[in-house]
Design an enzyme around this catalytic site. Structure first.
Site, mmCIF file in Angstrom:
data_model
loop_
_atom_site.group_PDB
_atom_site.id
_atom_site.type_symbol
_atom_site.label_atom_id
_atom_site.label_comp_id
_atom_site.label_asym_id
_atom_site.label_seq_id
_atom_site.Cartn_x
_atom_site.Cartn_y
_atom_site.Cartn_z
ATOM 1 C CB SER A 7 2.441 28.767 -30.018
ATOM 2 O OG SER A 7 1.059 28.287 -30.174
ATOM 3 C CE LYS A 11 -8.408 34.954 -28.221
ATOM 4 N NZ LYS A 11 -9.854 34.722 -28.495
ATOM 5 C CG ASP A 72 0.602 18.886 -29.177
ATOM 6 O OD1 ASP A 72 0.288 19.615 -30.221
ATOM 7 O OD2 ASP A 72 0.055 17.794 -29.027
ATOM 8 C CG PHE A 158 -7.160 29.436 -26.228
ATOM 9 C CD1 PHE A 158 -6.438 29.629 -25.361
ATOM 10 C CD2 PHE A 158 -6.857 28.178 -26.879
ATOM 11 C CE1 PHE A 158 -5.259 28.770 -24.642
ATOM 12 C CE2 PHE A 158 -5.804 27.412 -26.412
ATOM 13 C CZ PHE A 158 -5.033 27.615 -25.205
ATOM 14 C CE1 TYR A 160 -13.143 21.190 -28.111
ATOM 15 C CE2 TYR A 160 -10.960 21.531 -28.071
ATOM 16 C CZ TYR A 160 -12.042 21.077 -28.669
ATOM 17 O OH TYR A 160 -11.684 20.458 -29.782
HETATM 18 O O1 LIG Z 1 0.457 24.088 -32.209
HETATM 19 P P1 LIG Z 1 0.397 25.568 -31.901
HETATM 20 O O2 LIG Z 1 0.767 26.378 -32.982
HETATM 21 O O3 LIG Z 1 0.978 25.731 -30.602
HETATM 22 O O4 LIG Z 1 -1.320 26.107 -31.614
HETATM 23 P P2 LIG Z 1 -2.569 24.893 -31.729
HETATM 24 O O5 LIG Z 1 -3.869 25.932 -31.281
HETATM 25 O O6 LIG Z 1 -2.524 24.154 -32.995
HETATM 26 O O7 LIG Z 1 -2.374 24.055 -30.442
HETATM 27 P P3 LIG Z 1 -2.219 22.317 -30.368
HETATM 28 O O8 LIG Z 1 -1.855 21.909 -31.631
HETATM 29 O O9 LIG Z 1 -1.607 22.123 -29.031
HETATM 30 O O10 LIG Z 1 -3.882 21.989 -29.996
HETATM 31 C C1 LIG Z 1 -4.484 22.398 -28.878
HETATM 32 C C2 LIG Z 1 -5.598 22.546 -28.757
HETATM 33 O O11 LIG Z 1 -6.462 22.091 -27.818
HETATM 34 C C3 LIG Z 1 -7.114 22.738 -27.179
HETATM 35 N N1 LIG Z 1 -6.841 23.508 -25.869
HETATM 36 C C4 LIG Z 1 -5.245 23.336 -25.503
HETATM 37 N N2 LIG Z 1 -5.026 24.223 -24.449
HETATM 38 C C5 LIG Z 1 -6.485 24.702 -24.006
HETATM 39 C C6 LIG Z 1 -6.930 25.646 -23.086
HETATM 40 O O12 LIG Z 1 -5.990 26.009 -22.160
HETATM 41 N N3 LIG Z 1 -7.945 26.045 -22.954
HETATM 42 C C7 LIG Z 1 -8.789 25.588 -24.112
HETATM 43 N N4 LIG Z 1 -8.545 24.765 -25.118
HETATM 44 C C8 LIG Z 1 -7.300 24.322 -25.090
HETATM 45 C C9 LIG Z 1 -7.574 24.108 -28.320
HETATM 46 O O13 LIG Z 1 -8.567 23.782 -28.842
HETATM 47 C C10 LIG Z 1 -6.237 23.992 -29.022
HETATM 48 O O14 LIG Z 1 -6.543 24.463 -30.386
HETATM 49 MG MG LIG Z 2 -1.093 22.896 -33.505
#
Ligand SMILES: O=P(O)(O)OP(=O)(O)OP(=O)(O)OC[C@H]1O[C@@H](n2cnc3c(O)ncnc32)[C@H](O)[C@@H]1O
Ligand SMILES: [Mg+2]
Length: 205
Positions: A7, A11, A72, A158, A160
């Site tokens: 990832s 966070k 994801d 982190f 939302y």
């Molecule tokens: O793909 P990686 O590198 O793991 O990191 P990313 O931040 O791009 O992660 P995603 O593509 O899975 O997008 C997930 C988004 O959804 C939201 N999200 C996911 N899990 C969350 C959580 O536990 N609490 C708050 N927001 C969350 C947050 O905005 C993340 O950036």
């Molecule tokens: Mg991502």
């Protein structure tokens, strides 16, 4: 055995490692992307969380030859018919800008009454293990239901988290301690289902 946790979100990575560490799977050492040479990562263009998690973990396994875990995840808002969904990380147009993403969401829901502010966090986690004839992939999903509050509250977590109030809670996810979040969260629930596959992997040496 070393297992890569793939990832780019520091966070989220911390949460993944925390939950897996706590599961205490003997014989598995988790390592981050900072310990392996950089490799090209496919853009996250899948239609589902499962497809994207599988692609991220496959990229990591293919590039390193190591078993790889990826998540994801995102927020599905009922009043937005499941959006932002797989677009959650870049909802405002800027990838990973948590404040802008959250502000846009609150604006979109401004006129939505309390009884229709339901939402769910969703996490798909994939484990991809290289084998003699390809890759063995395990994908699991966890969900966490709640609702979207009107003002951000709390500094933990982190994304939302400051606007998501889990079912049965008065606090937002960003007002929960790390332990409290892990015990209920979509990611905690998904990873709990990966533990048997990880334990089986550890047993292969
Ligand atoms: O793909 P990686 O590198 O793991 O990191 P990313 O931040 O791009 O992660 P995603 O593509 O899975 O997008 C997930 C988004 O959804 C939201 N999200 C996911 N899990 C969350 C959580 O536990 N609490 C708050 N927001 C969350 C947050 O905005 C993340 O950036
Ligand atoms: Mg991502």
């Amino acid at each position: 055995m070393r297992v890569l946790v793939a990832s780019r979100n520091a966070k989220k990575l911390r949460e993944l490692r925390r939950v897996l560490d706590r599961a205490g799977i003997e014989g598995i050492e988790l390592v981050g992307l900072d310990t392996v040479p950089p490799y090209p990562e496919a853009p996250e263009t899948g239609e589902t969380f499962e497809a994207n998690a599988g692609a991220k973990a496959r990229d990591g396994a293919a590039a390193t030859g190591m078993a790889c875990v990826a998540d994801d995840s995102g927020l599905e808002v009922d009043a937005l018919r499941g959006m932002p969904g797989v677009l959650s990380a870049r909802w405002s147009g800027r990838h990973g800008d948590d404040e802008a993403n959250t502000a846009l969401l609150l604006g979109q829901l401004q006129d939505v009454p309390d009884e229709r502010r339901g939402a769910a966090f969703v996490s798909a986690c994939a484990l991809v293990v290289p084998s003699d004839d390809g890759f063995v992939t395990t994908v699991v999903r966890g969900e966490w239901r709640g609702s979207i509050v009107r003002e951000p509250r709390g500094d933990n977590g982190f994304g939302y988290d400051p606007v998501f109030r889990p079912e049965g809670e008065e606090r937002t996810a960003a007002e929960l301690s790390a332990d409290e979040k892990d015990a209920q969260s979509h990611r905690g629930r998904a990873l709990a289902q990966l533990v048997p596959a990880l334990a089986a992997l550890a047993a292969t040496g």
